[in-house]
Design a protein around this motif. Structure first.
Motif, PDB file in Angstrom:
ATOM      1  N   UNK A   1       0.843  -1.167   0.000  1.00 15.56           N
ATOM      2  CA  UNK A   1       0.000   0.000   0.000  1.00 15.56           C
ATOM      3  C   UNK A   1       0.894   1.237   0.000  1.00 15.56           C
ATOM      4  N   UNK A   2       0.600   2.148  -0.883  1.00 15.23           N
ATOM      5  CA  UNK A   2       1.412   3.360  -0.970  1.00 15.23           C
ATOM      6  C   UNK A   2       1.020   4.340   0.138  1.00 15.23           C
ATOM      7  N   UNK A   3       1.845   5.345   0.317  1.00 13.86           N
ATOM      8  CA  UNK A   3       1.567   6.338   1.359  1.00 13.86           C
ATOM      9  C   UNK A   3       0.304   7.128   1.038  1.00 13.86           C
ATOM     10  N   UNK A   4       0.043   7.353  -0.240  1.00 19.13           N
ATOM     11  CA  UNK A   4      -1.168   8.071  -0.645  1.00 19.13           C
ATOM     12  C   UNK A   4      -2.410   7.249  -0.341  1.00 19.13           C
ATOM     13  N   UNK A   5      -2.354   5.967  -0.651  1.00 16.02           N
ATOM     14  CA  UNK A   5      -3.484   5.093  -0.353  1.00 16.02           C
ATOM     15  C   UNK A   5      -3.733   5.012   1.155  1.00 16.02           C
ATOM     16  N   UNK A   6      -2.663   4.937   1.934  1.00 12.23           N
ATOM     17  CA  UNK A   6      -2.806   4.891   3.389  1.00 12.23           C
ATOM     18  C   UNK A   6      -3.442   6.180   3.905  1.00 12.23           C
ATOM     19  N   UNK A   7      -3.012   7.315   3.345  1.00  9.91           N
ATOM     20  CA  UNK A   7      -3.586   8.597   3.759  1.00  9.91           C
ATOM     21  C   UNK A   7      -5.079   8.650   3.432  1.00  9.91           C
ATOM     22  N   UNK A   8      -5.450   8.212   2.240  1.00 10.67           N
ATOM     23  CA  UNK A   8      -6.864   8.215   1.862  1.00 10.67           C
ATOM     24  C   UNK A   8      -7.684   7.299   2.774  1.00 10.67           C
TER      25      UNK A   8
END
Length: 67
Positions: A1-8
């Motif tokens: 999971x990318x950092x952007x996906x985690x943030x979302x």
């Protein structure tokens, strides 16, 4: 999971629980860099060294050299 996906995902979960959304990744990077620099300068003063920027000192030395 990318950092952007985690943030979302974190933002979605916060919204579901009526909590404020977390800050975006990288939102406070410059603040961290400034605090790290200030800490380094503070430790230099405690150690008895001048709290100057090495780059600025090198630039001034270069400017003052005879041509």
């Amino acid at each position: 999971m990318s950092i952007t996906q985690q943030h979302l995902l974190d933002a979605y979960r916060a919204r579901q629980h009526d909590e404020p959304a977390p800050p975006a990744p990288g939102a406070h990077d410059w603040q961290v860099v400034r605090e790290w620099r200030d800490e380094r300068q503070f430790r230099a003063v405690l150690a008895g060294r001048p709290a100057r920027h090495r780059f600025r000192v090198a630039l001034n030395r270069w400017r003052r050299r005879p041509t």
